[in-house]
Write a protein that holds these residues in place. Structure first.
Motif, PDB file in Angstrom:
ATOM      1  N   PRO A  40       0.642  -1.125   0.024  1.00 53.09           N
ATOM      2  CA  PRO A  40       0.173   0.046  -0.118  1.00 53.09           C
ATOM      3  C   PRO A  40       0.772   1.199   0.090  1.00 53.09           C
ATOM      4  O   PRO A  40       0.491   2.122  -0.786  1.00 53.09           O
ATOM      5  N   GLY A  41       1.889   1.266   0.726  1.00 55.30           N
ATOM      6  CA  GLY A  41       2.972   2.446   0.577  1.00 55.30           C
ATOM      7  C   GLY A  41       3.804   2.526  -0.447  1.00 55.30           C
ATOM      8  O   GLY A  41       4.253   3.564  -0.839  1.00 55.30           O
ATOM      9  N   GLY A  42       3.633   1.798  -1.497  1.00 54.76           N
ATOM     10  CA  GLY A  42       4.261   1.515  -2.622  1.00 54.76           C
ATOM     11  C   GLY A  42       5.846   1.278  -2.498  1.00 54.76           C
ATOM     12  O   GLY A  42       6.397   1.217  -1.503  1.00 54.76           O
ATOM     13  N   ASP A  43       6.415   1.187  -3.572  1.00 56.19           N
ATOM     14  CA  ASP A  43       8.071   0.706  -3.510  1.00 56.19           C
ATOM     15  C   ASP A  43       8.742   1.987  -2.947  1.00 56.19           C
ATOM     16  O   ASP A  43       8.463   3.282  -3.598  1.00 56.19           O
ATOM     17  N   PRO A  44       9.677   2.103  -2.052  1.00 58.29           N
ATOM     18  CA  PRO A  44      10.235   3.083  -1.682  1.00 58.29           C
ATOM     19  C   PRO A  44      10.994   3.994  -2.740  1.00 58.29           C
ATOM     20  O   PRO A  44      11.227   5.222  -2.628  1.00 58.29           O
ATOM     21  N   MET A  45      11.441   3.260  -3.638  1.00 59.26           N
ATOM     22  CA  MET A  45      12.174   3.679  -4.901  1.00 59.26           C
ATOM     23  C   MET A  45      11.306   5.019  -5.438  1.00 59.26           C
ATOM     24  O   MET A  45      11.671   5.819  -6.059  1.00 59.26           O
ATOM     25  N   ARG A  46       9.967   5.107  -5.279  1.00 57.69           N
ATOM     26  CA  ARG A  46       9.124   6.052  -5.802  1.00 57.69           C
ATOM     27  C   ARG A  46       9.682   7.536  -5.345  1.00 57.69           C
ATOM     28  O   ARG A  46       9.307   8.453  -6.432  1.00 57.69           O
ATOM     29  N   VAL A  47      10.231   7.244  -4.230  1.00 60.93           N
ATOM     30  CA  VAL A  47      10.436   8.954  -3.653  1.00 60.93           C
ATOM     31  C   VAL A  47      11.950   8.971  -3.316  1.00 60.93           C
ATOM     32  O   VAL A  47      12.418   9.630  -2.532  1.00 60.93           O
ATOM     33  N   PHE A  48      12.815   8.030  -4.020  1.00 63.87           N
ATOM     34  CA  PHE A  48      14.093   8.212  -4.090  1.00 63.87           C
ATOM     35  C   PHE A  48      14.983   9.071  -4.718  1.00 63.87           C
ATOM     36  O   PHE A  48      14.740   9.107  -5.976  1.00 63.87           O
ATOM     37  N   GLY A  49      15.849  10.086  -3.753  1.00 66.57           N
ATOM     38  CA  GLY A  49      16.377  10.980  -4.822  1.00 66.57           C
ATOM     39  C   GLY A  49      15.592  11.962  -5.610  1.00 66.57           C
ATOM     40  O   GLY A  49      14.593  12.423  -4.784  1.00 66.57           O
ATOM     41  N   PRO A  50      16.105  12.833  -6.244  1.00 67.85           N
ATOM     42  CA  PRO A  50      15.277  13.808  -6.780  1.00 67.85           C
ATOM     43  C   PRO A  50      13.698  13.415  -7.398  1.00 67.85           C
ATOM     44  O   PRO A  50      13.943  12.089  -7.882  1.00 67.85           O
ATOM     45  N   LEU A  51      12.885  14.407  -7.207  1.00 67.55           N
ATOM     46  CA  LEU A  51      11.436  14.099  -7.541  1.00 67.55           C
ATOM     47  C   LEU A  51      11.063  15.149  -8.867  1.00 67.55           C
ATOM     48  O   LEU A  51      11.397  16.208  -9.061  1.00 67.55           O
ATOM     49  N   ASP A  52      10.278  14.249  -9.721  1.00 68.33           N
ATOM     50  CA  ASP A  52       9.749  15.028 -10.962  1.00 68.33           C
ATOM     51  C   ASP A  52       8.453  15.912 -10.341  1.00 68.33           C
ATOM     52  O   ASP A  52       8.133  15.489  -9.361  1.00 68.33           O
ATOM     53  N   PRO A  53       7.871  16.917 -11.104  1.00 67.15           N
ATOM     54  CA  PRO A  53       6.866  17.528 -10.859  1.00 67.15           C
ATOM     55  C   PRO A  53       5.713  16.719 -10.327  1.00 67.15           C
ATOM     56  O   PRO A  53       4.813  17.055  -9.444  1.00 67.15           O
ATOM     57  N   ASP A  54       5.637  15.411 -10.612  1.00 64.88           N
ATOM     58  CA  ASP A  54       4.334  14.595 -10.415  1.00 64.88           C
ATOM     59  C   ASP A  54       4.866  13.762  -9.225  1.00 64.88           C
ATOM     60  O   ASP A  54       3.900  13.036  -8.725  1.00 64.88           O
ATOM     61  N   GLY A  55       5.650  14.352  -8.249  1.00 64.94           N
ATOM     62  CA  GLY A  55       5.987  13.634  -7.091  1.00 64.94           C
ATOM     63  C   GLY A  55       6.685  12.257  -7.132  1.00 64.94           C
ATOM     64  O   GLY A  55       7.003  11.530  -6.113  1.00 64.94           O
ATOM     65  N   ILE A  56       7.056  11.694  -8.492  1.00 64.40           N
ATOM     66  CA  ILE A  56       7.558  10.406  -8.610  1.00 64.40           C
ATOM     67  C   ILE A  56       9.026  10.664  -8.662  1.00 64.40           C
ATOM     68  O   ILE A  56       9.488  11.415 -10.037  1.00 64.40           O
ATOM     69  N   SER A  57       9.840   9.697  -8.450  1.00 62.18           N
ATOM     70  CA  SER A  57      11.191   9.655  -9.065  1.00 62.18           C
ATOM     71  C   SER A  57      11.756   9.372 -10.215  1.00 62.18           C
ATOM     72  O   SER A  57      11.030   8.180 -10.596  1.00 62.18           O
ATOM     73  N   PRO A  58      12.347   9.915 -10.946  1.00 59.59           N
ATOM     74  CA  PRO A  58      12.881   9.364 -12.320  1.00 59.59           C
ATOM     75  C   PRO A  58      13.571   8.025 -12.379  1.00 59.59           C
ATOM     76  O   PRO A  58      13.746   7.526 -13.154  1.00 59.59           O
ATOM     77  N   LEU A  59      14.118   7.731 -11.183  1.00 61.72           N
ATOM     78  CA  LEU A  59      15.085   6.670 -10.908  1.00 61.72           C
ATOM     79  C   LEU A  59      13.808   5.284 -10.850  1.00 61.72           C
ATOM     80  O   LEU A  59      14.162   4.264 -11.550  1.00 61.72           O
ATOM     81  N   TYR A  60      12.775   5.627 -10.464  1.00 60.53           N
ATOM     82  CA  TYR A  60      11.466   4.642 -10.420  1.00 60.53           C
ATOM     83  C   TYR A  60      11.035   4.563 -11.718  1.00 60.53           C
ATOM     84  O   TYR A  60      10.757   3.369 -12.090  1.00 60.53           O
ATOM     85  N   LYS A  61      10.815   5.407 -12.474  1.00 66.35           N
ATOM     86  CA  LYS A  61      10.197   5.349 -13.958  1.00 66.35           C
ATOM     87  C   LYS A  61      11.297   4.828 -14.688  1.00 66.35           C
ATOM     88  O   LYS A  61      11.123   3.950 -15.583  1.00 66.35           O
ATOM     89  N   VAL A  62      12.615   4.903 -14.367  1.00 63.63           N
ATOM     90  CA  VAL A  62      13.586   4.059 -15.365  1.00 63.63           C
ATOM     91  C   VAL A  62      13.424   2.713 -15.296  1.00 63.63           C
ATOM     92  O   VAL A  62      13.363   1.675 -15.912  1.00 63.63           O
ATOM     93  N   LEU A  63      13.320   2.324 -13.741  1.00 64.87           N
ATOM     94  CA  LEU A  63      13.620   0.885 -13.483  1.00 64.87           C
ATOM     95  C   LEU A  63      12.303   0.036 -13.712  1.00 64.87           C
ATOM     96  O   LEU A  63      12.230  -1.042 -13.622  1.00 64.87           O
ATOM     97  N   ASN A  64      11.136   0.880 -13.917  1.00 67.34           N
ATOM     98  CA  ASN A  64       9.781   0.523 -14.050  1.00 67.34           C
ATOM     99  C   ASN A  64       8.827   0.540 -15.435  1.00 67.34           C
ATOM    100  O   ASN A  64       7.837   0.477 -15.520  1.00 67.34           O
ATOM    101  N   ALA A  65       9.680   1.232 -16.312  1.00 67.55           N
ATOM    102  CA  ALA A  65       9.175   1.164 -17.802  1.00 67.55           C
ATOM    103  C   ALA A  65       8.477   0.321 -18.188  1.00 67.55           C
ATOM    104  O   ALA A  65       9.205  -0.932 -18.100  1.00 67.55           O
ATOM    105  N   GLY A  66       7.525   0.220 -18.814  1.00 66.50           N
ATOM    106  CA  GLY A  66       6.715  -0.810 -19.446  1.00 66.50           C
ATOM    107  C   GLY A  66       6.139  -1.787 -18.487  1.00 66.50           C
ATOM    108  O   GLY A  66       5.472  -2.808 -19.081  1.00 66.50           O
TER     109      GLY A  66
END
Length: 371
Positions: A40-66
Motif C-alpha cells: 500500500p505504501g508503494g516501492d520506496p524507490m518512488r520517492v528516492f532521490g530527486p522527484l519529478d513535478p508529479d512527485g515520482i522519482s525519475p529513478l523509479y520511472k527508469v526501473l519500471n518502464a513498461g
C-alpha cells in the motif's frame, strides 16, 4: 525481434529499489509481460532521490518502464487471495523479501508449489536464503565491502564507492540468468524452480580475479596491481581544465602510439618500470595537466591508443555511437530508457511502453481471458 524470446511469459515482480525491478525490466525487452506488485505504501524507490513535478522519482520511472503496477495488501486476506490468483496465472515470480517473510505471508516455496507447480521463482536477497547471515541487513556498499572488491578500488588513501551500485546490478543480472535457467529447466523437465540469488554472492562472483590474486599471495592493495592503479599506463589523469582522461594503452602497440602522438619517445621504454609505477604516474600527471580534456581529445583521437575523456552523464546520449546503436532512447515516461544492450540481427529491442497503474483484479481478469 528479441521480444519473441519470452513472448507470452507473464512475470510477477515483487522487488523493490534496484535489483528485482532492474531484472524484470530486462525481461520486458525479451518480450515478457511484467506486473509489479507493490505494498500500500508503494516501492520506496518512488520517492528516492530527486522527484519529478508529479512527485515520482525519475529513478523509479527508469526501473519500471513498461510495467503494470498494482497495489496489494498482503497482510489482508483479500490481498493474499488476489496474489494467489495472480501467481496461478503467471510463469515467473521475482521477489526480494528478506528470507522467511514471504513464507510467513503464506507464499513460501511449498505454498507456491501448490499454487503453481511450474512457476520459476527467483528469491533475491542480501545474503541468500541460508547461512548465518541470511537475516543480516545490508546495502550495496556493505555487500561490496564483504567481497574484498571494495578494498581493491580507489586511491592509496581510501577505497572509493562505485556508481552505479555494483552489487545491486550484479544481483539483477544473476536474477535474469536464474529466470532463463529456470524456464529452460521447466522446458526439459516440466517442473518449476525456486532459485536463490544473493546480492553479496553476485558481487563476489564478479571479484573472481581479485580473489584468485589474493589466494596466490599477490599484493591486492589499492594502486598496486595493473588493473587497480599500480600501472601508470592504466589509470585516470586530471587535465588542465579540471577534466579527466581514462588512460589505458596496456598493449605495447597502444603505448607506442601514445608516446608518438605526444612526441615523448623517451617514455617508450618506461612502460616496463616495476610496479607500482609512482614516478611514471607523476610524470604523466604533469604532462596531462598542460592541456584541457578536449584538447587532449583532439590530439589522441587521431591515433588508436585507448585513451578517452571521462564524460559527464549529460554528454552520453549525444555521442554518435550511442545515437547510431539506438539503445538509449528517451522513454515514453519522459526519462532516459536504457534498453537491453543486445541487437538481434542488427536490430535493437523495441522501446518500452510507459509504466501504467492498474487494479489487481483487472490484471487477473485480463490474464484469465488469455488462458
Amino acid at each position: 525481434m528479441l521480444k519473441d524470446a519470452l513472448k507470452g511469459m507473464r512475470v510477477v515482480d515483487m522487488g523493490q529499489y534496484i535489483p528485482g525491478p532492474f531484472a524484470t525490466l530486462l525481461l520486458i525487452d525479451l518480450g515478457a509481460e511484467v506486473v509489479k506488485v507493490e505494498p500500500p505504501g508503494g516501492d520506496p524507490m518512488r520517492v528516492f532521490g530527486p522527484l519529478d513535478p508529479d512527485g515520482i522519482s525519475p529513478l523509479y520511472k527508469v526501473l519500471n518502464a513498461g510495467k503494470t503496477v498494482v497495489i496489494a495488501d498482503l497482510k489482508s486476506e483479500t490481498g493474499k487471495e488476489q496474489l494467489s490468483r495472480l501467481i496461478r496465472k503467471s510463469h515467473i515470480l521475482v521477489e526480494s523479501f528478506r528470507p522467511g517473510v514471504l513464507e510467513r505471508l503464506g507464499f513460501g516455496p511449498a505454498a507456491l508449489d501448490v499454487i503453481n507447480k511450474t512457476l520459476t521463482h527467483v528469491m533475491l536477497s542480501g545474503f541468500g536464503q541460508t547461512g548465518p547471515w541470511r537475516l543480516k541487513a545490508g546495502h550495496d556498499l556493505t555487500y561490496l565491502a564483504l567481497t574484498g572488491s571494495l578494498a581493491m578500488q580507489g586511491t592509496e588513501e581510501t577505497p572509493v564507492m562505485p556508481f552505479p551500485p555494483a552489487a545491486d546490478h550484479a544481483g539483477a543480472l544473476m536474477a535474469v540468468i536464474a529466470v532463463l535457467s529456470g524456464l529452460l529447466r521447466r522446458l526439459r523437465t516440466g517442473r518449476g524452480a525456486h532459485l536463490d540469488v544473493s546480492l553479496h554472492e553476485s558481487a563476489q562472483a564478479l571479484n573472481g580475479l581479485g580473489l584468485a590474486l589474493a589466494e596466490r599471495g599477490a599484493d591486492t592493495g589499492r594502486c598496486r596491481d595493473l588493473l587497480n592503479g599500480g600501472a601508470a599506463y592504466y589509470g585516470i589523469y586530471r587535465t588542465k581544465d579540471g577534466g579527466f582522461l581514462a588512460f589505458a594503452p596496456i598493449e605495447p602497440k597502444f603505448w607506442a602510439a601514445f608516446c608518438g602522438a605526444v612526441k615523448r619517445p623517451d617514455l617508450l621504454h618506461r612502460q616496463a618500470d616495476p610496479m607500482p609505477q609512482a614516478a611514471l604516474k607523476a610524470e604523466l600527471g604533469n604532462l596531462f595537466s598542460t592541456k584541457s580534456r578536449d584538447e587532449w581529445g583532439v590530439i589522441l583521437e587521431a591515433v588508436d591508443c585507448c585513451v578517452e575523456p571521462v564524460l559527464d552523464p549529460r554528454e552520453v546520449p549525444g555521442l554518435p555511437q550511442v545515437r547510431d546503436r539506438g539503445l538509449l532512447p528517451l522513454g515514453r515516461s519522459g526519462v532516459i530508457d536504457p534498453l537491453l544492450p543486445i541487437l538481434l540481427e542488427g536490430t535493437p529491442p523495441m522501446p518500452r511502453a510507459a509504466m501504467r497503474q492498474s487494479e489487481l483484479e483487472d490484471v487477473i481478469a485480463t490474464w484469465s481471458q488469455r488462458d
